[in-house]
Scaffold this active site. Structure first.
Site, short mmCIF file in Angstrom:
data_model
loop_
_atom_site.label_atom_id
_atom_site.label_comp_id
_atom_site.label_asym_id
_atom_site.label_seq_id
_atom_site.Cartn_x
_atom_site.Cartn_y
_atom_site.Cartn_z
CG ASN A 10 41.11 36.56 36.72
OD1 ASN A 10 41.94 36.31 37.35
ND2 ASN A 10 41.14 36.84 35.19
CE LYS A 12 42.65 39.98 34.18
NZ LYS A 12 42.64 40.79 33.08
CG HIS A 95 41.76 35.28 31.17
ND1 HIS A 95 42.33 36.18 30.55
CD2 HIS A 95 40.69 35.78 31.83
CE1 HIS A 95 41.91 37.28 30.95
NE2 HIS A 95 40.97 37.26 31.71
CD GLU A 97 44.95 38.77 30.86
OE1 GLU A 97 44.82 38.28 32.14
OE2 GLU A 97 44.20 39.95 30.84
CD GLU A 167 37.21 37.88 31.00
OE1 GLU A 167 36.74 38.30 31.90
OE2 GLU A 167 38.13 37.46 30.70
N GLY A 173 41.34 45.53 30.37
CA GLY A 173 42.31 46.15 30.89
C GLY A 173 42.57 47.65 30.08
CB SER A 213 36.91 47.90 31.01
OG SER A 213 38.17 47.90 30.32
P1 13P Z 1 39.59 44.11 33.31
O1 13P Z 1 38.72 44.39 34.32
O2 13P Z 1 41.13 44.38 34.28
O3 13P Z 1 39.32 44.65 31.99
O4 13P Z 1 39.93 42.45 33.22
C1 13P Z 1 38.97 41.59 32.69
C2 13P Z 1 39.27 40.31 32.72
O5 13P Z 1 40.16 39.81 32.08
C3 13P Z 1 39.04 39.54 33.89
O6 13P Z 1 39.08 38.09 33.55
#
Ligand code: 13P
Length: 250
Positions: A10, A12, A95, A97, A167, A173, A213
């Protein structure tokens, strides 16, 4: 039962157009002939350029969101019709976010899920609890709610086109990863809950990715868990040298 590992990146809101195209080219070259299933979730504005690169490869092209409706007077939205038109066959929905930064509700996410599936697209539905919810012992309840709300109206037949990404928000992150045992426990719960919503066959076949992560150094142990079938990877998916080693784990 043996489920093929499904490794997804992803991206982002990252990369320039040139970086997106270069990364996609690297991935096409380095993932060629590899056994697992692969997907990249690319920013809307670069989807078309990346579509030209991944065309005919073993990498599925995904958007990171879609409109809940078809074409029409919906300023700023991007429809599934538009995505399919440029060769994008998958969409990441729900997601954290989008849930927590943009304020998307489970009801809206469900509309998007149903819309994408009705349009014949694959859906990667993200679920997961906040740190406070985990500390309050609510992780399973949150996941159960997000699953039943997100999948409302989705048929057992359509579940063939659905992947679940667990997740935990506190692991995204942050460099904090759920331990393989903790992640496995909730993945097992999620699979059991899908068996209740549908049936054992759907539950046995559904791919459940872990996200938060994930990187080459922890992916092997996570992917070795019986109910962890893949990964949805953010930071480590932005470079071929950190993403490809995860893709190579069988
Ligand atoms: P990270 O791997 O940066 O923690 O992000 C995970 C994520 O949100 C993938 O959609």
């Amino acid at each position: 039962m043996a489920r093929t590992h499904y490794i997804a990146g992803n991206w982002k809101m990252n990369t320039s157009k040139a970086e997106a195209v270069a990364l996609a080219k690297d991935l096409v070259a380095q993932l060629k002939g590899k056994k697992n299933k692969f997907m990249i979730g690319v920013p809307f504005v670069y989807l078309d350029a990346v579509a030209q690169v991944v065309k005919g490869s073993n990498i599925i092209l995904a958007a990171q969101d879609c409109a809940a409706t078809g074409n029409g007077a919906h300023t700023g939205e991007v429809s599934c019709e538009m995505l399919k038109d440029i060769g994008c066959t998958c969409v990441i929905l729900g997601h954290s976010e989008r849930r927590h930064e943009i304020g998307e509700s489970d009801e809206l996410i469900n509309k998007k899920v149903r819309r994408a599936l009705a349009q014949g697209m694959e859906v990667d539905l993200c679920i997961g609890e906040l740190l406070a919810e985990r500390e309050a012992g609510e992780a399973e309840n949150v996941c159960a709610f997000q699953l039943s709300a997100g999948l409302a109206g989705v048929t057992a037949e359509q579940m063939k086109n659905v992947t679940i990404a667990y997740e935990p928000v506190w692991a995204i992150g942050t460099g904090k990863t759920a331990t393989p045992a903790d992640a496995e426990a909730i993945h097992k719960f999620i699979r059991g809950y899908i068996a209740k919503l549908y049936n054992q066959k759907v539950a046995d076949e559904v791919i459940i990715q872990y996200g938060g992560s994930m990187k080459a150094s922890n992916a092997k142990e996570l992917l070795a868990q019986p109910d962890i079938d893949g990964g949805l990877i953010g930071g480590a998916a932005l470079k071929a040298e950190t993403f490809v080693p995860i893709c190579e784990i069988e």
